[in-house]
Design an enzyme around this catalytic site. Structure first.
Site, PDB file in Angstrom:
ATOM      1  N   ASP A  19       3.515  -1.748  -0.683  1.00 46.72           N
ATOM      2  CA  ASP A  19       4.215  -0.938  -0.810  1.00 46.72           C
ATOM      3  C   ASP A  19       3.838  -0.647   1.089  1.00 46.72           C
ATOM      4  OD1 ASP A  19       5.340   0.974  -1.784  1.00 46.72           O
ATOM      5  OD2 ASP A  19       3.626   2.367  -1.836  1.00 46.72           O
ATOM      6  N   ARG A  23       9.202   2.839   5.282  1.00 44.20           N
ATOM      7  CA  ARG A  23       7.746   4.067   6.383  1.00 44.20           C
ATOM      8  C   ARG A  23       8.223   2.567   6.968  1.00 44.20           C
ATOM      9  NH1 ARG A  23       3.423   5.292   2.671  1.00 44.20           N
ATOM     10  NH2 ARG A  23       4.170   3.812   0.792  1.00 44.20           N
ATOM     11  N   HIS A  36      12.417  -4.549   3.896  1.00 40.95           N
ATOM     12  CA  HIS A  36      11.788  -5.457   2.570  1.00 40.95           C
ATOM     13  C   HIS A  36      11.834  -7.097   3.493  1.00 40.95           C
ATOM     14  CE1 HIS A  36      11.844  -2.066   0.348  1.00 40.95           C
ATOM     15  NE2 HIS A  36      13.378  -1.942   0.581  1.00 40.95           N
ATOM     16  N   LEU A 130      -3.806 -22.752  -5.347  1.00 47.67           N
ATOM     17  CA  LEU A 130      -3.251 -20.888  -5.790  1.00 47.67           C
ATOM     18  C   LEU A 130      -1.801 -21.303  -6.727  1.00 47.67           C
ATOM     19  CD1 LEU A 130      -3.733 -18.026  -4.817  1.00 47.67           C
ATOM     20  CD2 LEU A 130      -1.338 -18.604  -3.430  1.00 47.67           C
ATOM     21  N   SER A 191       1.315   3.073 -10.408  1.00 48.27           N
ATOM     22  CA  SER A 191       3.018   2.806 -10.316  1.00 48.27           C
ATOM     23  C   SER A 191       3.189   1.479 -11.520  1.00 48.27           C
ATOM     24  CB  SER A 191       3.390   1.887  -8.986  1.00 48.27           C
ATOM     25  OG  SER A 191       2.872   3.293  -8.426  1.00 48.27           O
TER      26      SER A 191
END
Ligand code: FPP
Length: 236
Positions: A19, A23, A36, A130, A191
């Site tokens: 998130d 901003r 983004h 991973l 969320s």
């Protein structure tokens, strides 16, 4: 697993709500799409670092079922980034031992993105390092409803329904529950991310905006996690 260099014990599974891209861009007078893009770079680099560190599972929230309510221009820029990411990642992760998979609905994505997902998952399926999972058009409520519908469709008897069976119908059926959930940018909520799976996850929040998030922040989060006492509803 113990990483003596950083004196940390790694959890098995870390999940991240990425998130703060908007901003980050606004602070620099840039369009949201630039935030983004930096966010996509940040996760690409972080996944490589996590693989090097020896983390087993990393899951990130890339596009939620609610993100379709954003302006079309922003949706388009996020979809282009996901598209590019799937192409680049194959090249960039070529030498990495990273297994890529996704969770979420596929039926509302453009067909070339669905193809990109299938190709990337297939090409990296043999990797043993991973497991990097991207949640794309993912929402926990949607996932739970999808599971319920499948259970009904399969005619499962009431007495056979238990937590293990229900979990096997979730998109995350082959992942362990997340041990640690990280949310940067100062917001403190889930969320609609991994609601069932997060029942006993430890949560870590930070004010850093996602595009600035680096492996050092993750290590900081793991150090805090290492001090937590996990009781899973029992007593110690
Ligand atoms: C939240 O920031 C972030 C998102 C809605 C999307 C996350 C996407 C990326 C990091 C890039 C694409 C990902 C991949 C894996 C290719 P926000 O836009 O809500 O930020 P704000 O709260 O500051 O406005």
């Amino acid at each position: 697993m113990n990483d003596s260099k950083n004196s940390i014990t790694l959890p098995d599974h870390i999940a991240i709500i990425m998130d703060g891209n908007g901003r980050w861009a606004k602070k620099r007078g840039l369009p949201r799409s630039a935030g983004h893009r930096q966010g996509a770079n940040a996760i690409q680099n972080l996944a490589i670092e996590c693989d090097k560190l020896g983390l087993k599972y990393l899951t990130v929230y890339a596009f939620s079922t609610e993100n379709w309510t954003r302006p079309q221009k922003e949706i388009d820029s996020l979809m282009s980034l996901i598209r590019e990411f799937l192409e680049d990642t194959e090249k960039k992760f070529e030498k990495q031992n990273i297994r890529i998979r996704t969770i979420g609905r596929l039926d509302r994505l453009e067909s070339d993105i669905v193809e990109g997902i299938k190709r990337t998952v297939k090409n990296n399926a043999q990797k043993t390092g991973l497991t990097f999972t991207m949640a794309i058009d993912y929402g926990s409520r949607d996932e739970i409803i999808h599971a319920v519908k499948q259970i009904i469709k399969n005619g499962i008897k009431e007495e056979d329904i238990n937590e293990e069976l229900f979990n096997s119908y979730l998109y995350t059926h082959d992942l362990p529950y997340p041990d640690l959930i990280i949310r940067p940018s100062g917001e403190q909520r889930l969320s609609n991310f991994l609601l069932w799976q997060a029942s006993y996850s430890e949560l870590w929040y930070s004010n850093i905006l996602w595009p600035d998030f680096r492996i050092k922040h993750m290590i900081e989060a793991i150090k805090v996690y290492n001090k937590r006492e996990r009781r899973f509803g029992g007593i110690k």
